[in-house]
Design a protein around this motif. Structure first.
Motif, PDB file in Angstrom:
ATOM      1  N   ALA A 114      -1.578  32.411 -75.317  1.00 37.15           N
ATOM      2  CA  ALA A 114      -0.791  33.543 -75.254  1.00 37.15           C
ATOM      3  C   ALA A 114       0.589  33.075 -74.560  1.00 37.15           C
ATOM      4  CB  ALA A 114      -1.451  34.646 -74.518  1.00 37.15           C
ATOM      5  N   LEU A 115       0.531  32.356 -73.544  1.00 36.30           N
ATOM      6  CA  LEU A 115       1.572  31.998 -72.581  1.00 36.30           C
ATOM      7  C   LEU A 115       2.351  30.694 -72.977  1.00 36.30           C
ATOM      8  CD1 LEU A 115       0.501  33.584 -69.127  1.00 36.30           C
ATOM      9  CD2 LEU A 115       1.646  34.635 -71.233  1.00 36.30           C
ATOM     10  N   GLY A 116       3.389  30.373 -72.652  1.00 39.27           N
ATOM     11  CA  GLY A 116       4.129  29.076 -72.750  1.00 39.27           C
ATOM     12  C   GLY A 116       5.320  28.905 -71.751  1.00 39.27           C
ATOM     13  N   PHE A 117       5.538  27.650 -71.725  1.00 40.46           N
ATOM     14  CA  PHE A 117       6.603  27.134 -70.766  1.00 40.46           C
ATOM     15  C   PHE A 117       8.004  27.271 -71.444  1.00 40.46           C
ATOM     16  CE2 PHE A 117       3.385  25.029 -68.391  1.00 40.46           C
ATOM     17  CZ  PHE A 117       3.368  25.891 -67.157  1.00 40.46           C
ATOM     18  N   THR A 118       9.170  28.049 -71.055  1.00 38.96           N
ATOM     19  CA  THR A 118      10.388  28.052 -71.867  1.00 38.96           C
ATOM     20  C   THR A 118      11.081  26.812 -71.446  1.00 38.96           C
ATOM     21  OG1 THR A 118      11.497  29.422 -69.717  1.00 38.96           O
ATOM     22  CG2 THR A 118      10.296  30.661 -71.475  1.00 38.96           C
ATOM     23  N   ASN A 119      12.166  26.828 -72.368  1.00 44.12           N
ATOM     24  CA  ASN A 119      12.796  25.561 -71.845  1.00 44.12           C
ATOM     25  C   ASN A 119      13.988  25.708 -70.777  1.00 44.12           C
ATOM     26  OD1 ASN A 119      14.897  27.468 -73.043  1.00 44.12           O
ATOM     27  ND2 ASN A 119      15.015  26.346 -74.890  1.00 44.12           N
ATOM     28  N   ASP A 120      13.846  26.760 -69.972  1.00 43.03           N
ATOM     29  CA  ASP A 120      14.682  27.019 -68.615  1.00 43.03           C
ATOM     30  C   ASP A 120      13.931  27.143 -67.483  1.00 43.03           C
ATOM     31  OD1 ASP A 120      13.836  29.633 -69.317  1.00 43.03           O
ATOM     32  OD2 ASP A 120      15.795  30.565 -69.126  1.00 43.03           O
ATOM     33  N   ALA A 150      10.230  31.274 -59.711  1.00 37.84           N
ATOM     34  CA  ALA A 150      10.606  30.303 -60.005  1.00 37.84           C
ATOM     35  C   ALA A 150      12.371  30.207 -60.206  1.00 37.84           C
ATOM     36  CB  ALA A 150      10.401  29.939 -61.527  1.00 37.84           C
ATOM     37  N   LYS A 151      12.889  31.166 -60.335  1.00 40.02           N
ATOM     38  CA  LYS A 151      14.296  31.230 -60.138  1.00 40.02           C
ATOM     39  C   LYS A 151      14.502  31.104 -58.592  1.00 40.02           C
ATOM     40  CE  LYS A 151      15.248  34.267 -64.038  1.00 40.02           C
ATOM     41  NZ  LYS A 151      15.475  35.601 -64.622  1.00 40.02           N
ATOM     42  N   ALA A 152      13.715  31.765 -57.636  1.00 41.16           N
ATOM     43  CA  ALA A 152      13.880  31.765 -56.236  1.00 41.16           C
ATOM     44  C   ALA A 152      13.876  30.276 -55.703  1.00 41.16           C
ATOM     45  CB  ALA A 152      13.206  32.887 -55.600  1.00 41.16           C
ATOM     46  N   VAL A 153      12.769  29.728 -56.169  1.00 37.28           N
ATOM     47  CA  VAL A 153      12.417  28.392 -55.747  1.00 37.28           C
ATOM     48  C   VAL A 153      13.700  27.398 -56.088  1.00 37.28           C
ATOM     49  CG1 VAL A 153      10.958  27.232 -57.301  1.00 37.28           C
ATOM     50  CG2 VAL A 153      10.753  26.751 -54.762  1.00 37.28           C
ATOM     51  N   TYR A 154      14.068  27.577 -57.431  1.00 36.15           N
ATOM     52  CA  TYR A 154      15.228  26.546 -57.613  1.00 36.15           C
ATOM     53  C   TYR A 154      16.400  26.753 -56.870  1.00 36.15           C
ATOM     54  CZ  TYR A 154      12.249  26.598 -62.024  1.00 36.15           C
ATOM     55  OH  TYR A 154      11.252  26.694 -62.780  1.00 36.15           O
ATOM     56  N   GLN A 169      20.942  21.921 -61.919  1.00 39.64           N
ATOM     57  CA  GLN A 169      20.385  20.647 -62.374  1.00 39.64           C
ATOM     58  C   GLN A 169      18.832  20.800 -61.716  1.00 39.64           C
ATOM     59  OE1 GLN A 169      23.867  19.123 -60.150  1.00 39.64           O
ATOM     60  NE2 GLN A 169      23.594  17.489 -61.420  1.00 39.64           N
ATOM     61  N   ILE A 170      18.579  21.297 -60.746  1.00 39.40           N
ATOM     62  CA  ILE A 170      16.910  21.451 -60.269  1.00 39.40           C
ATOM     63  C   ILE A 170      16.422  22.134 -61.153  1.00 39.40           C
ATOM     64  CG2 ILE A 170      15.701  22.395 -58.549  1.00 39.40           C
ATOM     65  CD1 ILE A 170      18.036  21.488 -56.420  1.00 39.40           C
ATOM     66  N   ARG A 171      16.970  23.388 -61.666  1.00 38.26           N
ATOM     67  CA  ARG A 171      15.986  23.864 -62.852  1.00 38.26           C
ATOM     68  C   ARG A 171      15.818  23.186 -63.896  1.00 38.26           C
ATOM     69  NH1 ARG A 171      17.551  30.230 -63.904  1.00 38.26           N
ATOM     70  NH2 ARG A 171      15.858  30.637 -65.669  1.00 38.26           N
ATOM     71  N   ALA A 172      16.826  22.368 -64.374  1.00 33.18           N
ATOM     72  CA  ALA A 172      16.832  21.694 -65.508  1.00 33.18           C
ATOM     73  C   ALA A 172      15.671  20.503 -65.333  1.00 33.18           C
ATOM     74  CB  ALA A 172      17.984  20.926 -66.127  1.00 33.18           C
ATOM     75  N   VAL A 173      15.306  19.994 -64.112  1.00 32.18           N
ATOM     76  CA  VAL A 173      14.419  19.020 -63.892  1.00 32.18           C
ATOM     77  C   VAL A 173      13.234  19.492 -63.714  1.00 32.18           C
ATOM     78  CG1 VAL A 173      13.672  17.353 -62.058  1.00 32.18           C
ATOM     79  CG2 VAL A 173      16.006  17.354 -62.805  1.00 32.18           C
ATOM     80  N   PHE A 174      13.117  20.813 -63.102  1.00 32.74           N
ATOM     81  CA  PHE A 174      11.941  21.452 -63.265  1.00 32.74           C
ATOM     82  C   PHE A 174      11.293  22.032 -64.382  1.00 32.74           C
ATOM     83  CE2 PHE A 174      11.970  21.329 -58.603  1.00 32.74           C
ATOM     84  CZ  PHE A 174      10.766  21.905 -58.262  1.00 32.74           C
ATOM     85  N   ALA A 175      12.131  22.337 -65.305  1.00 30.13           N
ATOM     86  CA  ALA A 175      11.992  22.761 -66.740  1.00 30.13           C
ATOM     87  C   ALA A 175      11.133  21.849 -67.492  1.00 30.13           C
ATOM     88  CB  ALA A 175      12.921  23.213 -67.525  1.00 30.13           C
ATOM     89  N   LYS A 176      11.652  20.447 -67.345  1.00 30.15           N
ATOM     90  CA  LYS A 176      10.983  19.281 -68.007  1.00 30.15           C
ATOM     91  C   LYS A 176       9.630  18.895 -67.432  1.00 30.15           C
ATOM     92  CE  LYS A 176      11.955  14.593 -69.278  1.00 30.15           C
ATOM     93  NZ  LYS A 176      10.474  14.263 -69.310  1.00 30.15           N
ATOM     94  N   GLY A 192      15.984  23.734 -78.618  1.00 29.60           N
ATOM     95  CA  GLY A 192      16.379  24.784 -79.340  1.00 29.60           C
ATOM     96  C   GLY A 192      15.668  26.313 -79.430  1.00 29.60           C
ATOM     97  N   GLY A 193      14.631  26.077 -78.367  1.00 31.70           N
ATOM     98  CA  GLY A 193      13.748  27.526 -78.213  1.00 31.70           C
ATOM     99  C   GLY A 193      12.443  27.817 -79.161  1.00 31.70           C
ATOM    100  N   GLY A 194      12.223  26.844 -80.005  1.00 32.15           N
ATOM    101  CA  GLY A 194      11.222  26.725 -80.907  1.00 32.15           C
ATOM    102  C   GLY A 194       9.755  26.353 -79.992  1.00 32.15           C
ATOM    103  N   TRP A 195       8.828  27.032 -80.381  1.00 33.88           N
ATOM    104  CA  TRP A 195       7.422  26.928 -79.743  1.00 33.88           C
ATOM    105  C   TRP A 195       6.890  25.311 -80.089  1.00 33.88           C
ATOM    106  CZ3 TRP A 195       6.648  28.777 -75.291  1.00 33.88           C
ATOM    107  CH2 TRP A 195       7.142  29.907 -74.720  1.00 33.88           C
TER     108      TRP A 195
END
Length: 198
Positions: A114-120, A150-154, A169-176, A192-195
């Motif tokens: 039902a849930l997933g991690f977004t690319n951001d 998540a936004k607060a911790v970045y 840059q921290i957010r991008a590292v965490f997203a990966k 590209g936003g595809g699941w």
């Protein structure tokens, strides 16, 4: 005429007094910090990530070229501590909330698809039909709270390390890292936003 000949000499002398200060983003250290943080939130049940290729320093990319090097002026690199600090009370409080929410509500809905991690670097409802009707309000609230934390911790990690400009840059590292640490079968967004399913 003599005055014109003296100008290049004066300019060269002025340039030798200049020093370039480049504060680079410590990508390798950020990756280690993200891995430590994320794996504590997700827990031991998560899959281990495949080793990533080594990145060159400074800045995680190829060494930067400074035009002053052409005339013999070496740049100076100012480095704060090479470690990324994630041990402040504020960061640890956010981490604790995120872990509790993940264990209490989110994990089973990642397991169901039902849930997933977004690319951001956030969590999103990917397929609401997989969430029982009676749970949807609670899951949506947990997803929103997890995103806010998540936004607060970045932001907090960037500020705690005295470089608020590193937040993106921290957010991008965490997203990966969320994807790298995800369990097999969990869903994530590609660039590209595809699941896709891990």
């Amino acid at each position: 005429m003599r005055r014109w000949l003296g100008m290049p000499v004066a300019a060269a002398l002025a340039l030798t007094a200049c020093v370039t200060i480049n504060v680079y983003f410590p990508a390798a250290e950020a990756k280690e910090a993200a891995k430590e943080f994320v794996e504590k939130v997700i827990g031991d049940e998560a899959g281990s990530s495949a080793p990533a290729p080594e990145e060159s320093k400074p800045g995680g990319g190829m060494a930067s070229f400074d035009p002053l090097m052409l005339i013999g002026i070496a740049p100076a690199y100012a480095q704060s501590s090479p470690d990324i600090n994630i041990k402040t009370p504020a960061i640890q409080a956010i981490q604790s909330r995120m872990k509790s929410r993940f264990d209490g509500t989110l994990r089973k809905h990642f397991d169901s698809g039902a849930l997933g991690f977004t690319n951001d670097g956030l969590v999103s409802v990917r397929d609401a039909s997989k969430i029982p009707l009676g749970d949807r309000v609670g899951v949506n609230q947990a997803v929103a709270d997890q995103g806010r934390d998540a936004k607060a911790v970045y932001r907090e990690i960037a500020v705690a390390n005295k470089h608020p400009e590193w937040e993106g840059q921290i957010r991008a590292v965490f997203a990966k890292q969320w994807v790298d640490s995800a369990k097999g079968g969990w869903w994530y967004q590609d660039a590209g936003g595809g699941w896709k399913q891990k």
